[in-house]
Motif scaffolding. Structure first.
Motif, PDB file in Angstrom:
ATOM      1  N   PHE B 129      73.077 -60.856 -88.789  1.00 40.29           N
ATOM      2  CA  PHE B 129      72.067 -60.518 -87.833  1.00 40.29           C
ATOM      3  C   PHE B 129      71.129 -61.916 -87.628  1.00 40.29           C
ATOM      4  CE2 PHE B 129      67.821 -58.732 -86.654  1.00 40.29           C
ATOM      5  CZ  PHE B 129      68.408 -57.972 -85.381  1.00 40.29           C
ATOM      6  N   ILE B 130      70.549 -62.219 -88.761  1.00 45.35           N
ATOM      7  CA  ILE B 130      69.775 -63.542 -88.610  1.00 45.35           C
ATOM      8  C   ILE B 130      70.238 -64.657 -87.685  1.00 45.35           C
ATOM      9  CG2 ILE B 130      68.464 -65.330 -89.793  1.00 45.35           C
ATOM     10  CD1 ILE B 130      68.338 -63.470 -92.354  1.00 45.35           C
ATOM     11  N   MET B 131      71.560 -64.850 -88.035  1.00 50.98           N
ATOM     12  CA  MET B 131      72.162 -66.097 -87.244  1.00 50.98           C
ATOM     13  C   MET B 131      72.446 -65.898 -85.732  1.00 50.98           C
ATOM     14  SD  MET B 131      72.025 -68.150 -89.565  1.00 50.98           S
ATOM     15  CE  MET B 131      72.376 -69.713 -88.756  1.00 50.98           C
ATOM     16  N   ILE B 132      72.857 -64.464 -85.568  1.00 50.16           N
ATOM     17  CA  ILE B 132      72.954 -64.192 -84.186  1.00 50.16           C
ATOM     18  C   ILE B 132      71.703 -63.936 -83.256  1.00 50.16           C
ATOM     19  CG2 ILE B 132      73.162 -61.725 -84.093  1.00 50.16           C
ATOM     20  CD1 ILE B 132      75.825 -61.973 -82.701  1.00 50.16           C
ATOM     21  N   THR B 133      70.814 -63.570 -83.975  1.00 49.77           N
ATOM     22  CA  THR B 133      69.302 -63.517 -82.973  1.00 49.77           C
ATOM     23  C   THR B 133      69.018 -64.970 -82.963  1.00 49.77           C
ATOM     24  OG1 THR B 133      68.266 -63.180 -85.012  1.00 49.77           O
ATOM     25  CG2 THR B 133      68.611 -61.327 -83.873  1.00 49.77           C
ATOM     26  N   LEU B 134      69.369 -65.755 -83.932  1.00 47.89           N
ATOM     27  CA  LEU B 134      68.824 -67.365 -83.576  1.00 47.89           C
ATOM     28  C   LEU B 134      69.598 -67.914 -82.680  1.00 47.89           C
ATOM     29  CD1 LEU B 134      67.882 -69.967 -85.004  1.00 47.89           C
ATOM     30  CD2 LEU B 134      69.598 -69.962 -86.370  1.00 47.89           C
ATOM     31  N   ALA B 135      70.994 -67.591 -82.500  1.00 47.18           N
ATOM     32  CA  ALA B 135      71.637 -67.957 -81.455  1.00 47.18           C
ATOM     33  C   ALA B 135      71.315 -67.603 -80.083  1.00 47.18           C
ATOM     34  CB  ALA B 135      73.237 -67.543 -81.679  1.00 47.18           C
ATOM     35  N   PHE B 136      70.874 -66.532 -79.923  1.00 46.91           N
ATOM     36  CA  PHE B 136      70.600 -65.898 -78.623  1.00 46.91           C
ATOM     37  C   PHE B 136      69.321 -66.632 -77.909  1.00 46.91           C
ATOM     38  CE2 PHE B 136      73.197 -61.959 -79.272  1.00 46.91           C
ATOM     39  CZ  PHE B 136      73.971 -62.135 -77.748  1.00 46.91           C
ATOM     40  N   GLY B 137      68.216 -66.799 -79.160  1.00 46.77           N
ATOM     41  CA  GLY B 137      67.076 -67.540 -78.857  1.00 46.77           C
ATOM     42  C   GLY B 137      67.291 -68.822 -78.531  1.00 46.77           C
ATOM     43  N   GLN B 138      68.364 -69.858 -79.054  1.00 47.07           N
ATOM     44  CA  GLN B 138      68.423 -70.977 -78.834  1.00 47.07           C
ATOM     45  C   GLN B 138      69.176 -71.137 -77.550  1.00 47.07           C
ATOM     46  OE1 GLN B 138      66.297 -72.408 -80.741  1.00 47.07           O
ATOM     47  NE2 GLN B 138      67.495 -74.207 -81.136  1.00 47.07           N
ATOM     48  N   MET B 139      70.269 -70.183 -77.303  1.00 47.72           N
ATOM     49  CA  MET B 139      70.791 -70.175 -75.813  1.00 47.72           C
ATOM     50  C   MET B 139      69.815 -70.151 -74.756  1.00 47.72           C
ATOM     51  SD  MET B 139      74.023 -67.329 -75.441  1.00 47.72           S
ATOM     52  CE  MET B 139      73.152 -66.306 -74.327  1.00 47.72           C
ATOM     53  N   LEU B 140      68.837 -69.160 -74.723  1.00 46.35           N
ATOM     54  CA  LEU B 140      67.747 -69.089 -73.851  1.00 46.35           C
ATOM     55  C   LEU B 140      67.108 -70.520 -73.731  1.00 46.35           C
ATOM     56  CD1 LEU B 140      66.414 -65.509 -74.304  1.00 46.35           C
ATOM     57  CD2 LEU B 140      67.704 -66.593 -72.219  1.00 46.35           C
ATOM     58  N   TYR B 141      66.668 -71.078 -74.716  1.00 53.42           N
ATOM     59  CA  TYR B 141      65.992 -72.253 -74.966  1.00 53.42           C
ATOM     60  C   TYR B 141      66.603 -73.377 -74.425  1.00 53.42           C
ATOM     61  CZ  TYR B 141      64.403 -76.756 -77.467  1.00 53.42           C
ATOM     62  OH  TYR B 141      64.039 -77.947 -77.482  1.00 53.42           O
ATOM     63  N   TYR B 142      67.984 -73.772 -74.288  1.00 47.71           N
ATOM     64  CA  TYR B 142      68.572 -74.748 -73.943  1.00 47.71           C
ATOM     65  C   TYR B 142      68.843 -74.305 -72.405  1.00 47.71           C
ATOM     66  CZ  TYR B 142      69.543 -76.752 -78.324  1.00 47.71           C
ATOM     67  OH  TYR B 142      69.349 -77.352 -79.251  1.00 47.71           O
ATOM     68  N   PHE B 143      68.806 -72.883 -71.998  1.00 44.27           N
ATOM     69  CA  PHE B 143      68.795 -72.541 -70.482  1.00 44.27           C
ATOM     70  C   PHE B 143      67.634 -73.060 -69.869  1.00 44.27           C
ATOM     71  CE2 PHE B 143      67.731 -69.757 -67.214  1.00 44.27           C
ATOM     72  CZ  PHE B 143      68.764 -69.769 -66.452  1.00 44.27           C
ATOM     73  N   ALA B 144      66.483 -72.679 -70.423  1.00 45.38           N
ATOM     74  CA  ALA B 144      65.031 -73.220 -69.777  1.00 45.38           C
ATOM     75  C   ALA B 144      65.129 -74.654 -69.804  1.00 45.38           C
ATOM     76  CB  ALA B 144      64.069 -72.540 -71.053  1.00 45.38           C
TER      77      ALA B 144
END
Lengths: 253, 328
Positions: B129-144
């Motif tokens: 759960f920690i890793m997948i939430t982290l991954a979603f956050g980073q996905m949005l980060y790189y999108f921005a």
């Protein structure tokens, strides 16, 4: 009560873990008003069977009916809502909660609506009433405000039963409720279960043979995952195969 | 009668109000800005605390909601200041510089994001759960970073702070009061939530999932709703934070931000109502005071965090008032 439809019907349940047959074509039923005890030596597959009946484990084959309804494909939550009240062998209470909070949780589950965000749950009259009634019935009303983690082992078993009571289930599934209770505690619980069967029948897994033979209308004996006998207490006592496989073993130990 | 923790909480709320008022009297505008920052970051932490403290959901992706709130502000305000509609076909959507509308959109956008992220990640637990939430956050980060329409890596500035009817938001003390009132309202909401039927069931799901299922409640549903509420609050904090700085950049979305929000909660006390406020205040104070001596001030923050985790599981609030008393 004659000819009554069984409240619970297990038909030909099998479950294997690799080469190990934990449940081998198990069939049993639970009729209104009865206590049906499930006994067997350690490793006979009692817990595996209970898990399949409660819905936390899926059988490889066979079917399970509750109140005439096929629940084989339903999960634990759906079966609980249908009226299956379970107590655990290894206590699964919320240890940080008070005793009262644990029973209120049960009452809340029985109500079926947890998505209420503003009212103080511990001031909800209907929930508290149901919770205190359950605590009184098991004799824990004096411990309501204690932290569950601070309860003795026996009190936790009583609390397990109290939580199941708040659900007002159509049948009880009790996994070793007497374990660790001590002589007076288990005698008191025996008396209590004796009355409880008239509210809802009980499938009872128990190691305490005095309690089993005092309470059970019928007994099913499980050995190596398979049912070797089902019958009244007297029939089971007289059954040679049972004596060899189980009771004799106990005597020898 | 008030419990020790409630007394402490009232004192903390009063202090957060008193400090900027005193600073105003002494003409120390910078301190007002620091207090505003504390209030807003505490709000982000209060959001996370619902998922983490009550629900036991260790989300390392709350920067996603903080950043979405920030970008909601940045996008709406940028279009308003440039008099360019956000879209014209199929229907006209214009930007706005009205805070209440911006907040509403920030809340809705981050709640929707939390619904999607939660629905996917809550099927896992623990480290996954920690890793997948982290991954979603980073996905949005790189999108921005790659979203050049709103500044990409450089972020998006706005020239004037957005407006609130009847107030001058560019006046630091007035903007502080906006943030303070919102924080107080959300704290009241959070306190009620913790004691509500939902709060009880959610806390039970943290401790014993099987028990919750056995009484006929679905832990996944409880957690998903908690995650959405949690994300929405952190998103609101993000909109305010971007307004405070008049700037939004991908940094708000980075996993660093997620970590910092979690640090506020842990330092103050996981599950403690005012934990995030204490944590955010300590963080900002350390940054401000020690940051003047050394750019390695975070070493001290790390040390504090280590002490908290090793010796005071209830955080600073737990260290002061002791173990949480089960409420009756």
């Amino acid at each position: 009560m004659t000819d009554a439809h069984p409240v619970l019907k297990v038909e030909g349940i099998s479950k294997s873990f690799g080469a190990l047959k934990a449940s081998d074509n198990v069939s049993l039923d639970l009729r209104p008003g009865e206590i049906h005890a499930l006994i067997g030596p350690n490793g006979a597959g009692k817990s595996t069977l209970i898990k399949q009946i409660s819905g936390s484990l899926r059988p490889d084959s066979g079917r399970i009916e509750v109140l005439g309804r096929d629940v084989t494909d339903l999960d634990t939550v759906a079966r609980a809502r249908l009226g299956l009240g379970r107590t655990f062998q290894i206590s699964s209470l919320a240890m940080e909660f008070t005793v009262l909070q644990n029973v209120v949780l049960g009452a809340l589950g029985a109500r079926g609506r947890a998505f209420s965000f503003f009212r103080n749950v511990m001031k909800d009259k209907a929930l508290l009433e149901s919770a205190y009634r359950a605590l009184e019935r098991v004799g824990l009303q004096g411990e309501a405000q204690r932290r569950t983690a601070d309860l003795s082992h026996g009190q936790r078993r009583q609390l397990e039963v109290a939580v199941a009571l708040t659900l007002q289930p159509k049948l009880f599934l009790m996994d070793e409720p007497m374990a660790g209770l001590g002589a007076s505690g288990s005698k008191a619980l025996t008396g209590f279960l004796d009355q409880l069967r008239h509210e809802a029948p009980i499938l009872l897994v128990e190691h305490d043979m005095d309690a089993v033979f005092a309470l059970a209308d019928r007994i099913t004996v499980l050995v190596y995952g398979a049912v070797i006998a089902t019958g009244t207490a007297d029939e089971i006592r007289a059954n040679a195969e049972v004596r060899r496989a189980y009771l004799g073993e106990e005597d020898a130990a | 009668m008030l419990t020790r923790e409630t007394t402490l909480n009232i004192a903390l709320a009063a202090t957060l109000l008193a400090v900027p008022l005193l600073a105003l009297a002494m003409d120390e505008i910078f301190i007002i800005t620091l207090a505003t920052k504390v209030a807003i970051l505490a709000l982000a932490g209060v959001g996370l605390n619902i998922a983490l403290g009550i629900g036991g959901l260790v989300s390392l992706g709350h920067a996603a909601f903080f950043g979405i709130g920030g970008y909601a502000m940045g996008i709406l305000a940028a279009h308003a200041q440039n008099y360019e509609p956000i879209m014209e076909v199929p229907f006209l959507i214009e930007g706005t510089n009205q805070m209440p509308i911006i907040w509403l959109i920030a809340i809705v956008a981050s709640a929707l994001a939390a619904l999607v992220i939660g629905a996917l990640s809550l099927r896992t637990s623990g480290v996954y759960f920690i890793m997948i939430t982290l991954a979603f956050g980073q996905m949005l980060y790189y999108f921005a970073i790659s979203w050049s329409a709103y500044g990409g890596e450089d972020g998006q500035s706005i020239w004037v702070r957005n407006e609130f009817p009847g107030l001058n938001t560019l006046d630091p003390i007035q903007f502080f009061l906006i943030a303070y009132v919102i924080l107080c309202l959300v704290l009241v909401f959070s306190a009620r939530l913790a004691r509500s039927p939902f709060g009880l069931a959610l806390a039970a799901a943290r401790q014993t999932e099987e028990r919750v299922m056995t009484v006929g409640l679905t832990p996944f549903h409880l957690r998903l709703v908690a995650f959405v509420i949690s994300g929405a609050i952190t998103g609101l904090a993000g909109a305010l934070y971007a307004d405070l700085n008049r700037f939004v950049s991908p940094t708000m979305l980075s996993w660093h931000t997620s970590g910092e929000i979690m640090v506020f909660v842990i330092i103050g006390g996981v599950g403690r109502l005012f934990g995030p406020l204490v944590g955010a205040a300590v963080f900002i104070l350390l940054e401000h005071i020690l940051g003047g001596f050394s750019e390695y001030w975070q070493i001290f923050l790390g040390l504090l965090l280590l002490l908290m985790v090793l010796f005071a599981r209830g955080g600073l609030i737990g260290a002061i008032v002791g173990r949480e008393v089960a409420h009756d």
